[in-house]
Design a protein around this motif. Structure first.
Motif, PDB file in Angstrom:
ATOM      1  N   THR A  65     106.296  68.580 105.795  1.00 34.51           N
ATOM      2  CA  THR A  65     105.165  68.847 105.308  1.00 34.51           C
ATOM      3  C   THR A  65     104.943  70.461 105.117  1.00 34.51           C
ATOM      4  OG1 THR A  65     104.465  66.982 106.878  1.00 34.51           O
ATOM      5  CG2 THR A  65     102.663  68.764 106.385  1.00 34.51           C
ATOM      6  N   GLY A  66     105.473  71.220 105.994  1.00 34.84           N
ATOM      7  CA  GLY A  66     105.494  72.429 105.491  1.00 34.84           C
ATOM      8  C   GLY A  66     106.244  72.998 103.979  1.00 34.84           C
ATOM      9  N   PHE A  67     107.142  72.487 103.748  1.00 29.38           N
ATOM     10  CA  PHE A  67     107.768  72.545 102.522  1.00 29.38           C
ATOM     11  C   PHE A  67     106.977  72.111 101.614  1.00 29.38           C
ATOM     12  CE2 PHE A  67     112.125  72.724 104.928  1.00 29.38           C
ATOM     13  CZ  PHE A  67     112.319  74.302 104.581  1.00 29.38           C
ATOM     14  N   ALA A  68     106.295  71.073 101.440  1.00 30.29           N
ATOM     15  CA  ALA A  68     105.326  70.451 100.640  1.00 30.29           C
ATOM     16  C   ALA A  68     103.977  71.396 100.515  1.00 30.29           C
ATOM     17  CB  ALA A  68     105.063  68.989 100.969  1.00 30.29           C
ATOM     18  N   VAL A  69     103.726  71.738 101.487  1.00 28.72           N
ATOM     19  CA  VAL A  69     102.555  72.766 101.409  1.00 28.72           C
ATOM     20  C   VAL A  69     102.910  73.949 100.744  1.00 28.72           C
ATOM     21  CG1 VAL A  69     100.852  74.265 102.602  1.00 28.72           C
ATOM     22  CG2 VAL A  69     101.185  71.799 102.984  1.00 28.72           C
ATOM     23  N   LEU A  70     104.240  74.512 101.062  1.00 24.80           N
ATOM     24  CA  LEU A  70     104.809  75.770 100.278  1.00 24.80           C
ATOM     25  C   LEU A  70     104.808  75.515  98.863  1.00 24.80           C
ATOM     26  CD1 LEU A  70     105.825  78.682 100.730  1.00 24.80           C
ATOM     27  CD2 LEU A  70     108.077  77.298 101.158  1.00 24.80           C
ATOM     28  N   ALA A  71     105.493  74.273  98.507  1.00 28.81           N
ATOM     29  CA  ALA A  71     105.536  73.920  97.018  1.00 28.81           C
ATOM     30  C   ALA A  71     104.197  73.933  96.415  1.00 28.81           C
ATOM     31  CB  ALA A  71     106.327  72.532  97.044  1.00 28.81           C
ATOM     32  N   LEU A  72     103.301  73.302  96.991  1.00 27.90           N
ATOM     33  CA  LEU A  72     101.971  73.494  96.305  1.00 27.90           C
ATOM     34  C   LEU A  72     101.425  74.822  96.018  1.00 27.90           C
ATOM     35  CD1 LEU A  72      99.689  71.038  95.740  1.00 27.90           C
ATOM     36  CD2 LEU A  72      98.556  71.798  97.848  1.00 27.90           C
ATOM     37  N   VAL A  73     101.481  75.407  97.093  1.00 22.40           N
ATOM     38  CA  VAL A  73     101.084  76.964  96.860  1.00 22.40           C
ATOM     39  C   VAL A  73     101.853  77.579  95.645  1.00 22.40           C
ATOM     40  CG1 VAL A  73     100.831  79.499  97.859  1.00 22.40           C
ATOM     41  CG2 VAL A  73     100.056  77.035  99.136  1.00 22.40           C
ATOM     42  N   VAL A  74     103.405  77.301  95.643  1.00 23.91           N
ATOM     43  CA  VAL A  74     104.185  77.958  94.737  1.00 23.91           C
ATOM     44  C   VAL A  74     103.929  77.764  93.361  1.00 23.91           C
ATOM     45  CG1 VAL A  74     106.616  78.436  94.095  1.00 23.91           C
ATOM     46  CG2 VAL A  74     105.887  78.885  96.417  1.00 23.91           C
ATOM     47  N   LEU A 126     111.817  62.979  92.018  1.00 26.33           N
ATOM     48  CA  LEU A 126     110.427  63.067  91.666  1.00 26.33           C
ATOM     49  C   LEU A 126     109.950  64.357  92.325  1.00 26.33           C
ATOM     50  CD1 LEU A 126     109.574  59.387  93.377  1.00 26.33           C
ATOM     51  CD2 LEU A 126     109.032  60.293  91.051  1.00 26.33           C
ATOM     52  N   ALA A 127     110.448  65.069  93.394  1.00 30.00           N
ATOM     53  CA  ALA A 127     109.907  66.235  93.788  1.00 30.00           C
ATOM     54  C   ALA A 127     110.289  67.503  92.682  1.00 30.00           C
ATOM     55  CB  ALA A 127     110.541  66.730  95.023  1.00 30.00           C
ATOM     56  N   PHE A 128     111.213  67.329  92.036  1.00 31.50           N
ATOM     57  CA  PHE A 128     111.571  68.299  90.984  1.00 31.50           C
ATOM     58  C   PHE A 128     110.549  68.057  89.780  1.00 31.50           C
ATOM     59  CE2 PHE A 128     115.967  69.312  93.232  1.00 31.50           C
ATOM     60  CZ  PHE A 128     115.326  70.548  93.738  1.00 31.50           C
ATOM     61  N   ALA A 129     110.697  66.717  89.376  1.00 33.59           N
ATOM     62  CA  ALA A 129     109.870  66.426  88.315  1.00 33.59           C
ATOM     63  C   ALA A 129     108.113  66.900  88.779  1.00 33.59           C
ATOM     64  CB  ALA A 129     109.875  65.163  88.090  1.00 33.59           C
ATOM     65  N   TRP A 130     107.511  66.657  89.999  1.00 37.26           N
ATOM     66  CA  TRP A 130     106.403  66.977  90.005  1.00 37.26           C
ATOM     67  C   TRP A 130     106.224  68.438  90.075  1.00 37.26           C
ATOM     68  CZ3 TRP A 130     104.568  70.410  93.620  1.00 37.26           C
ATOM     69  CH2 TRP A 130     103.166  70.377  94.130  1.00 37.26           C
ATOM     70  N   ALA A 131     107.025  69.298  90.636  1.00 34.65           N
ATOM     71  CA  ALA A 131     106.983  70.875  90.643  1.00 34.65           C
ATOM     72  C   ALA A 131     107.046  71.275  89.240  1.00 34.65           C
ATOM     73  CB  ALA A 131     108.291  71.033  91.423  1.00 34.65           C
ATOM     74  N   ALA A 132     107.760  70.828  88.338  1.00 33.90           N
ATOM     75  CA  ALA A 132     107.709  71.149  86.965  1.00 33.90           C
ATOM     76  C   ALA A 132     106.507  70.626  86.288  1.00 33.90           C
ATOM     77  CB  ALA A 132     108.902  70.437  86.167  1.00 33.90           C
ATOM     78  N   LEU A 133     105.881  69.787  86.656  1.00 36.95           N
ATOM     79  CA  LEU A 133     104.656  69.470  85.893  1.00 36.95           C
ATOM     80  C   LEU A 133     103.413  70.039  86.526  1.00 36.95           C
ATOM     81  CD1 LEU A 133     105.010  65.345  85.708  1.00 36.95           C
ATOM     82  CD2 LEU A 133     104.814  67.023  83.799  1.00 36.95           C
ATOM     83  N   LEU A 149     101.303  63.723  97.322  1.00 39.25           N
ATOM     84  CA  LEU A 149     100.879  63.031  98.671  1.00 39.25           C
ATOM     85  C   LEU A 149     101.901  61.926  98.762  1.00 39.25           C
ATOM     86  CD1 LEU A 149      98.892  62.927 101.042  1.00 39.25           C
ATOM     87  CD2 LEU A 149      97.563  61.383 100.064  1.00 39.25           C
ATOM     88  N   LEU A 150     102.164  61.097  98.093  1.00 42.04           N
ATOM     89  CA  LEU A 150     103.162  60.062  97.976  1.00 42.04           C
ATOM     90  C   LEU A 150     104.546  60.475  98.343  1.00 42.04           C
ATOM     91  CD1 LEU A 150     102.047  57.695  95.160  1.00 42.04           C
ATOM     92  CD2 LEU A 150     101.639  57.376  97.723  1.00 42.04           C
ATOM     93  N   ILE A 151     104.932  61.676  97.692  1.00 42.35           N
ATOM     94  CA  ILE A 151     106.359  62.087  97.777  1.00 42.35           C
ATOM     95  C   ILE A 151     106.313  62.673  99.449  1.00 42.35           C
ATOM     96  CG2 ILE A 151     107.641  64.151  97.207  1.00 42.35           C
ATOM     97  CD1 ILE A 151     106.870  63.903  94.382  1.00 42.35           C
ATOM     98  N   LEU A 152     105.110  63.341  99.633  1.00 42.30           N
ATOM     99  CA  LEU A 152     105.016  63.916 101.113  1.00 42.30           C
ATOM    100  C   LEU A 152     105.257  62.930 102.018  1.00 42.30           C
ATOM    101  CD1 LEU A 152     104.314  66.083 103.208  1.00 42.30           C
ATOM    102  CD2 LEU A 152     101.838  65.688 102.975  1.00 42.30           C
TER     103      LEU A 152
END
Length: 166
Positions: A65-74, A126-133, A149-152
């Motif tokens: 969850t922490g990494f997901a929130v960090l990815a959202l901010v980054v 999926l996570a890396f594709a989401w980050a790129a998009l 949210l689904l990846i999280l």
């Protein structure tokens, strides 16, 4: 009771004690310190303290969850810096599939190990594709928040299962 801790007859907010510390001997011209101490912490302070202690206690379990929130901010920051940052992150989406092929050639796995490897590769892709998009279009554009949210949820569930069994 000492005069240092006794409440003065100064108009203050309800439930607040004022402690006056007298001037120090070396400084004749310095003004005295005034410390205001609330009697009871506010309800907001208590609630934030409870949430903070709970998050700290379960910090190992909530790592995804922490990494997901960090990815959202980054990704939001990358999107603000430039839309082209999504193009830079796009090749990372192929890295988990490449890892899966290489690890299967080196030491082939069957049954549950193969399922965990494949699931991890799909989740990471999926996570890396989401980050790129998200870096290209913004993390709140279109269906990206739902995908996040689904990846999280998938990552947190897998993390709790792995931590429970090992």
């Amino acid at each position: 009771m000492s005069s240092r801790t006794r409440t003065r007859t100064v108009k203050t907010a309800a439930g607040v004690h004022t402690i006056r510390i007298p001037r120090q001997r070396g400084r004749r011209s310095a003004q005295p310190f005034v410390v205001v101490v609330p009697e009871h912490p506010s309800l907001t302070r208590e609630a934030l303290g409870f949430v903070g202690r709970a998050l700290w206690r379960f910090r190992g379990s909530l790592a995804p969850t922490g990494f997901a929130v960090l990815a959202l901010v980054v990704t939001a920051l990358l999107h603000v810096l430039g839309w082209w940052s999504g193009l830079v992150l796009a090749p990372l989406a192929a890295a988990p599939a490449l890892w899966f092929v290489l690890i299967q050639r080196r030491c082939p796995a069957r049954t549950s190990a193969l399922a965990w490897r494949a699931g991890l590769a799909v989740l990471a892709t999926l996570a890396f594709a989401w980050a790129a998009l998200a870096a290209g279009f913004g993390p709140l554009a279109g269906p990206l928040p739902l995908l996040w949210l689904l990846i999280l949820i998938a990552a947190q569930t897998a993390w709790l299962i792995v931590r429970r069994t090992h």
